[in-house]
Design an enzyme around this catalytic site. Structure first.
Site, PDB file in Angstrom:
ATOM      1  N   HIS A 132      35.547  -6.163  -5.618  1.00  0.00           N
ATOM      2  CA  HIS A 132      36.679  -5.542  -6.310  1.00  0.00           C
ATOM      3  C   HIS A 132      36.692  -5.958  -7.778  1.00  0.00           C
ATOM      4  CE1 HIS A 132      40.881  -3.965  -6.456  1.00  0.00           C
ATOM      5  NE2 HIS A 132      40.999  -4.894  -7.391  1.00  0.00           N
ATOM      6  N   GLU A 133      36.458  -7.235  -8.035  1.00  0.00           N
ATOM      7  CA  GLU A 133      36.460  -7.724  -9.420  1.00  0.00           C
ATOM      8  C   GLU A 133      35.287  -7.151 -10.215  1.00  0.00           C
ATOM      9  OE1 GLU A 133      38.934  -9.261 -10.702  1.00  0.00           O
ATOM     10  OE2 GLU A 133      39.945  -9.384  -8.765  1.00  0.00           O
ATOM     11  N   HIS A 136      36.141  -3.773 -11.523  1.00  0.00           N
ATOM     12  CA  HIS A 136      36.972  -3.779 -12.723  1.00  0.00           C
ATOM     13  C   HIS A 136      36.121  -3.903 -13.980  1.00  0.00           C
ATOM     14  CE1 HIS A 136      41.072  -3.559 -11.383  1.00  0.00           C
ATOM     15  NE2 HIS A 136      40.919  -4.533 -10.515  1.00  0.00           N
ATOM     16  N   GLU A 197      43.345   0.158 -10.108  1.00  0.00           N
ATOM     17  CA  GLU A 197      43.252  -0.528  -8.823  1.00  0.00           C
ATOM     18  C   GLU A 197      42.660   0.377  -7.754  1.00  0.00           C
ATOM     19  OE1 GLU A 197      43.714  -3.757  -8.287  1.00  0.00           O
ATOM     20  OE2 GLU A 197      43.955  -3.784 -10.445  1.00  0.00           O
ATOM     21  N   ASP A 201      39.178  -0.537  -5.846  1.00  0.00           N
ATOM     22  CA  ASP A 201      39.082  -0.622  -4.383  1.00  0.00           C
ATOM     23  C   ASP A 201      37.980   0.278  -3.848  1.00  0.00           C
ATOM     24  OD1 ASP A 201      40.966  -2.542  -3.765  1.00  0.00           O
ATOM     25  OD2 ASP A 201      42.611  -1.124  -3.602  1.00  0.00           O
TER      26      ASP A 201
END
EC number: 3.4.-.-
Length: 483
Positions: A132-133, A136, A197, A201
């Site tokens: 997930h990070e 980003h 977000e 995801d």
């Protein structure tokens, strides 16, 4: 992102569910544009990321443990190799903090809190957070969010970036600076963050699948955390900045169900890392760590039994109970002679027993089989120093710090080796590099200046020091310009 070191608050995902076929065959992403390219270049993001990281080294309890760092780096880059749109190098590190948290920032830096390992029961659960990070970063969400704020306020990108930089060293001051610079439409900012977000995801779960992890781990981990802290008066920071409402968990569960179920054997390296964190970085005493190993092993698979013996050995070793640590480590090494976790611990045991030559011999043989392993190399250098083989250690560490200039462990050992040899200028230079990694530019320049004065006039050594002073002054000026 699980925690932002900036004013962009992570708000819960509220995406409408698509069909399982859509999840499996398409990322089905919202169209939020790619205008970030016109805001910050990749090179600019790298500059910001480097600056942030230096400030974190100076202000946060970053864990400089070569064994843990090697594991995190391996896991992270396995995911990066299967991620989309990778445009920057990635750097993974751990902060000693029992709170469940993780965050990413410019330049491909991803931080994991030690507390995350205490709650992630499998490697796939940890990987779901890291994936997930990574998303980003690859989707440049921070740059996009900065651009969105700039559109809705009179703030310049420089003002926004300065606030972000300040927020890492002093979160309250940084958030105040950003708030002052971006007094705009907060609802629009929230909606934009929700889009980020959602995208993170979706990309994250696709990366998990491609990298061979269990995709069901993401909704399982999210769901367990939501249940555990549903009525908590003080939830962990991750849930304050990244709420887990039922619709988000349902969404990730539906996406995971679109992939065929996988049976993945437990990762012994993950559980060895987890045991090391419990023994050394969980802020609990040895007795509490031993109790954790006993409780957890009762419910664990026999496949990871070695990790609990390893954890117990570390507790014994750290409490100077060498006679209890040694048989555990001896047995583990007999089962897996080349395992860097065990070799690292046995090296420490030999040194504690005042038998550093045994560590040197053991690591010499291990490096013949695995010459590029950083854990073995840094342990070997330390063992050489303890065996008073200072010149051999310094030669090795000169190569190591050249190859891994951001590893503070190498610079610390190099400074020690030069001190033991009485080479004052080289000791000062190594200490200066540590200070530069922590953004203490003026002190680093001062130490290099002292080293230059000690070196022979007109020597290549003096020329090297002077050239490094020039480099550090440029870096300092660039760093200060960001503020």
């Amino acid at each position: 992102m699980l925690k932002r070191t900036r004013s962009l608050v992570c708000i819960c995902l509220a995406a409408a569910l698509s069909t399982p076929t859509t999840y499996a065959n398409s990322l089905d992403l919202p169209d939020i544009g790619t205008a970030a390219g016109g805001t910050l270049t990749i090179d600019q993001e790298l500059i910001f990321g480097d600056a942030y990281m230096r400030m974190l080294r100076a202000s946060s309890p970053i864990v400089n443990d070569p064994v843990i760092n090697a594991y995190i780096d391996s896991l992270g880059h396995r995911l990066v190799a299967n991620a989309n749109d990778v445009k920057t190098p990635f750097h993974f590190f751990m902060i000693r903090d029992r709170n469940i948290n993780a965050f990413a920032f410019f330049g491909g830096y991803v931080a994991l809190h030690s507390g995350l390992f205490l709650h992630a029961r499998t490697e796939s659960e940890l990987a779901s957070v890291v994936a997930h990070e990574i998303a980003h970063v690859t989707q440049r969400h921070l740059a996009r969010s900065m651009e969105e704020q700039a559109r809705r306020s009179p703030a310049t990108m420089a003002a926004l970036a300065a606030g972000l930089l300040l927020s890492i060293a002093s979160p309250q001051a940084g958030m105040a600076a950003i708030t002052a610079a971006t007094a705009g439409n907060m609802q629009s900012q929230i909606n934009y963050t929700r889009s980020n977000e959602k995208e993170a995801d979706r990309f994250g779960i696709a990366t998990l699948a491609k990298a061979g992890f269990e995709v069901q781990a993401m909704p399982r981990f999210f769901g367990r955390l939501a249940d555990q802290y549903r009525y908590a008066s003080k939830p962990p920071p991750m849930l304050l900045t990244h709420p887990l409402p039922e619709d988000r968990i349902t969404d990730s569960r539906a996406r995971a169900q679109a992939y065929p179920p996988m049976r993945i054997m437990p990762s012994i390296d993950y559980h060895l890392t987890r045991a090391r964190i419990v023994a050394r970085y969980a802020n609990i005493d040895g007795q509490a760590a031993m109790s954790w190993f006993e409780r957890t092993q009762k419910k664990a698979s026999p496949d990871i039994a070695a990790s609990f013996d390893y954890g117990r050995a570390l507790v014994h070793l750290d409490n100077k109970r060498l006679s209890e640590a040694e048989p555990l480590l001896t047995k583990l090494l007999q089962q897996d002679p080349g395992n860097p976790f065990y070799l690292d611990a046995m090296s420490d045991l030999y040194i504690e027993k005042k038998e550093p030559q045994k560590a040197v011999d053991m690591l010499t043989n291990a490096l013949k089989r695995n010459p590029q392993n950083t854990v073995l190399t840094i342990n070997y250098a330390n063992a050489l120093l303890e065996a008073n083989k200072f010149e051999d250690a310094v030669r090795l560490l000169q190569r190591y710090t050249h190859d891994y200039p951001e590893d503070i462990n190498g610079w610390h050992l190099l400074a020690k080796g030069n001190h033991d040899l009485g080479i004052n200028d080289e000791e000062l230079a190594a200490r200066a590099e540590i200070l530069a990694l922590q953004a203490n530019w003026n002190k680093a320049i001062q130490l290099y200046t002292e080293a230059s004065k000690i070196a022979d006039l007109g020597s290549l050594q003096q020329a090297r020091y002077d050239a490094r002073i020039d480099q550090l002054m440029i870096q300092r000026d660039r760093f200060m310009a960001l503020q």
